[in-house]
Write an enzyme that holds these catalytic residues in place. Structure first.
Site, mmCIF file in Angstrom:
data_model
loop_
_atom_site.group_PDB
_atom_site.id
_atom_site.type_symbol
_atom_site.label_atom_id
_atom_site.label_comp_id
_atom_site.label_asym_id
_atom_site.label_seq_id
_atom_site.Cartn_x
_atom_site.Cartn_y
_atom_site.Cartn_z
ATOM 1 N N HIS A 7 0.835 -1.207 0.000
ATOM 2 C CA HIS A 7 0.000 0.000 0.000
ATOM 3 C C HIS A 7 0.871 1.259 0.000
ATOM 4 O O HIS A 7 0.688 2.158 -0.835
ATOM 5 C CB HIS A 7 -0.915 -0.034 1.229
ATOM 6 C CG HIS A 7 -1.856 1.123 1.334
ATOM 7 N ND1 HIS A 7 -3.161 1.068 0.912
ATOM 8 C CD2 HIS A 7 -1.675 2.385 1.812
ATOM 9 C CE1 HIS A 7 -3.746 2.247 1.125
ATOM 10 N NE2 HIS A 7 -2.867 3.069 1.672
ATOM 11 N N GLU A 8 1.818 1.303 0.906
ATOM 12 C CA GLU A 8 2.664 2.503 0.992
ATOM 13 C C GLU A 8 3.568 2.630 -0.233
ATOM 14 O O GLU A 8 3.890 3.741 -0.664
ATOM 15 C CB GLU A 8 3.481 2.499 2.283
ATOM 16 C CG GLU A 8 2.641 2.471 3.565
ATOM 17 C CD GLU A 8 1.545 3.524 3.624
ATOM 18 O OE1 GLU A 8 1.708 4.591 2.999
ATOM 19 O OE2 GLU A 8 0.508 3.273 4.280
ATOM 20 N N HIS A 67 1.687 4.540 -2.804
ATOM 21 C CA HIS A 67 1.806 5.993 -2.581
ATOM 22 C C HIS A 67 3.194 6.496 -2.993
ATOM 23 O O HIS A 67 3.336 7.517 -3.661
ATOM 24 C CB HIS A 67 1.623 6.317 -1.082
ATOM 25 C CG HIS A 67 0.195 6.268 -0.602
ATOM 26 N ND1 HIS A 67 -0.796 7.041 -1.143
ATOM 27 C CD2 HIS A 67 -0.392 5.541 0.390
ATOM 28 C CE1 HIS A 67 -1.948 6.815 -0.504
ATOM 29 N NE2 HIS A 67 -1.730 5.890 0.428
ATOM 30 N N GLU A 107 -4.712 7.705 -3.127
ATOM 31 C CA GLU A 107 -5.253 6.452 -2.595
ATOM 32 C C GLU A 107 -5.564 5.471 -3.729
ATOM 33 O O GLU A 107 -5.480 4.256 -3.523
ATOM 34 C CB GLU A 107 -6.499 6.753 -1.756
ATOM 35 C CG GLU A 107 -6.961 5.621 -0.881
ATOM 36 C CD GLU A 107 -6.073 5.348 0.339
ATOM 37 O OE1 GLU A 107 -5.126 6.130 0.590
ATOM 38 O OE2 GLU A 107 -6.325 4.343 1.031
#
Lengths: 491, 491
Positions: free
Chosen positions: B256-257, B260, B286
């Site tokens: 997830h990170e 980003h 997101e």
């Protein structure tokens, strides 16, 4: 008292921003991703530009003018003294010169690193000339008609002149030479042998930091290529390094940086984010790192305790008594590199640089002749020839980044440490009994109480005089070295 | 073109200083000594004050006025658009209100943490009231007569209104509820069992980051309590966490990170330290983290590869086929906590918050009634009662720090990710064959080329429309979820 309050409120944010610049420096040396460097340079330049604008803000000049001649309490007077110094320093140097210096020294550092890697002084000489020309221009602006080298020195050690230093160093050099010669005629003590697990080194290093009073609630220890201490107030971080075969490198780097860091951590919290909330000069700073490292950390008493810790951590490492261990820790041996030098020879390395850099600045020595001058002087002082430029004139980064007037503060710090140690021994007569069980609290407590807590309240020489009860001079350092090494080497 | 050049030169330093603020945030969450917090608060306040002064500097207003009506190329026009937004945003909010908000939310965060630890909503309600009053005042200043909640939303998702979101979310909620109910009627798939060495988790986590294209020359991975990504341009750092019994927590936090971070790392380097050199909105950000994590990282094809990696790293962990592993990774189960929710239920958690915060801001819901309203809505959506406030209304930090209008961008990002995934599958027909051998390059390359590289060039909705070739709506996300979970749960 409005002008003072306004000045201090404004300066508070300047101090806070300066702390941020320091934190970015820490980040760069410890955790920054390699490829971030170009962006970081832009970030630092932007922050430095904000800081410069704040330091020279006309309102600061107005507030200082309004305070001229006003009677102030000692803390307020010291704050005004420090802000005036910063305002005048920043205002005297034209912004364009400051920017050129920043750009040229940044590039020069890279060229120095390349030249050192290639042992090629000639490749570095042109950019060093450029740096020296710019520094001379800056020095002339700062000196405003006075002595250029003294003006440079004032950046690191306000209140001390080259003449003051020559007085101290003139006595130091022959005495250290003589002691060195006597020592090197004796049999060389045994050193440590074998490999020392690096994780275990770091564990013992952390214990040493704690033993000397370093507070990790307000700091942290990381590994870096060059050990350093960074930050003031509530966030003072240190770095250390390890060498598989030389655990003393790690331990004494840590104790040295802990000396710097404890000075910052122990300043009166009333001074937080004010001009007084940081060590007052490089020389006084170095006095703390050196007294922690040498007079305390390398003492017979403390090394006795450390010997036990090392046996617990590493088992048998080829040394079987406290006496032999103390001799190993304090071994005097020939070498080219200042940062690896023992207590006896260290200042000889510094004095060489002090004399050469004054000659460079005065124009008595040309950049093209610097390598030969270095090598001649080295041979005169140490009795053997420099084998390559990376072991000689190219070994230190300082000149490439424009640090002139900085080297002598190392030896001044040692002189100060000698004076402080004298007074400490008188104040704490049973110090050795404490150190021999690893208790440094009376020593560090005395330094905190008599020196560290004052931060920037007193001028450098004044704080040393107040703490040591004497006018600083080289004799206490020399007496301490003579006694210590006569004992170890049976002179 | 002098006004534009002057504006951009000035803004460059503002961008650089903003990056420094981000780096201090990283430092605070990962390496800062505990006791440094009060000093750090002063440092951040000083830097924020510099940033605010720069953003509202009258010269910026003058340059923008000089550029009004001037024809600009698309990049220059986008820069001016973003600087105008920042200038107007900062200028509209009175400095005193901004300072009060900063102080109150800083204190409120601590009170929220205490209240959460004590499961005591009543202890938090008074300070939440204060925050809401201030945010409403700020919202009114920003809205300048328009809708207050829309003005708040514009801080995170410019160009999207609450009405837009209601349109999307209105379709999402019943469809997700229906899918959830159908899934929970099926037998629950097997989960992982046993302990997973945390060092091995971090090692595989680093491999996953690399697999998704995260560049550690321009970033680094550390552990932190809450995973996050921080920074833009050449220094984009992420954090992750480990849980001995739940390795997926670590792996999918990392992915997830990385989503980003890769968005930031993949922006055209021409935009470095300009307003375009960062992700354009929270929703678009997101969309990247969620498509990396879910549509790619939790796909049947990619989990097949991950299953092999986990067997290599951990041996037998109670799951014996790729199918069973994919079902374990995508297991749908009841729970109170948004951040731990599966793909099907996650948006239900967000929609609950979106509706409640709009009602709070509109004055239709009083702070005193918020806990009961939360619990009622939770039971209506999930079919069971909240057992304690820390599992309910006190679980998220957002409202305490004044983040209103932020929650919906999570679901908007999921909606965007659905649209992008649709287009990605069309553009890369053999994607599953690549993912099944751990090759994400076609997927991440498509996202870089079609979306990430543009940074702030296009407005949020426009960049999604350009990349996905469709007006963003919830249908692709719903179709994807229905297909995926019908397969896993044999619906």
């Amino acid at each position: 008292m409005t002008a003072y309050d306004d000045l201090m409120a404004y300066d508070h944010d300047t101090q806070a921003l300066a702390q941020i610049a320091g934190r970015l420096g820490w980040d760069q040396e410890t955790v920054m991703p390699r490829g971030a460097a170009p962006q970081r340079a832009e970030e630092m330049a932007a922050l430095e530009s904000v800081l410069h604008a704040r330091r020279t803000d006309p309102r600061v000049g107005d507030w200082l003018a309004a305070l001229d001649g006003v009677s102030l309490d000692p803390v307020a007077a010291a704050n005004v003294r420090e802000i005036t110094r910063s305002y005048e320093r920043a205002s005297k140097v034209p912004a364009k010169l400051a920017a050129t210096l920043a750009r040229v020294t940044s590039a020069a550092q890279g060229k120095w690193a390349d030249a050192r890697a290639g042992d090629d002084y000639a490749a570095f000489a042109p950019v060093l000339s450029e740096v020296i020309d710019l520094k001379r221009e800056e020095g002339a602006a700062l000196a405003a008609g006075g002595d250029v080298y003294d003006a440079m020195l004032a950046d690191y050690e306000p209140g001390t002149t080259a003449a003051d230093l020559q007085g101290m160093f003139g006595a130091l050099r022959p005495a250290l030479s003589e002691l060195r010669t006597a020592i090197l005629e004796q049999p060389k003590p045994q050193g440590v042998t074998g490999a020392f697990d690096e994780a275990a080194q770091l564990k013992l290093s952390a214990l040493l930091a704690q033993t000397f009073g370093y507070n990790t609630d307000h700091g942290r220890i990381d590994k870096a290529v060059h050990p350093f201490s960074s930050g003031s107030g509530l966030d003072v971080r240190i770095t250390t390094r390890t060498n598989l075969h030389d655990p003393f490198n790690c331990f004494y780097s840590t104790i040295h940086e802990v000396g710097h860091a404890c000075y910052e951590q122990n300043i009166d919290t009333d001074y937080l984010l004010t001009p007084l909330g940081q060590g007052v000069s490089m020389g006084v700073h170095e006095s703390q790192s050196r007294i922690y490292e040498n007079q305390i950390g390398r003492s017979r008493a403390f090394t006795g305790w450390l010997f036990g810790q090392m046996r617990d951590a590493f088992g048998d490492f080829g040394i079987d008594s406290e006496e032999a261990f103390c001799a190993a820790v304090n071994r005097v041996s020939n070498g080219y590199i200042r940062t690896e030098a023992d207590e006896v020879q260290y200042n000889l390395h510094v004095l060489l640089r002090f004399d050469l850099e004054r000659a460079l600045m005065a124009g008595d020595l040309q950049v093209g002749d610097l390598e030969a001058a270095w090598n001649d002087r080295f041979e005169a002082d140490f009795g053997y020839k420099v084998d390559k430029a990376s072991n000689g004139v190219l070994q230190d980064v300082h000149w490439s980044v424009g640090l002139f007037g900085y080297f002598p503060t190392y030896s001044l710090g040692n002189v100060y440490a000698g004076c402080l140690h004298d007074a400490l021994r008188s104040a704490v007569p049973d110090l050795d009994a404490q150190l021999s069980v690893g208790d440094t609290s009376a020593a560090t407590g005395w330094l905190q109480q008599n020196l560290q807590r004052h931060g920037g309240l007193y001028e450098p020489r004044e704080v040393i005089e107040r703490a040591s009860g004497q006018v600083p001079g080289p004799e206490p350092l020399l007496a301490y070295l003579r006694a210590k090494f006569s004992d170890i080497y049976a002179l």
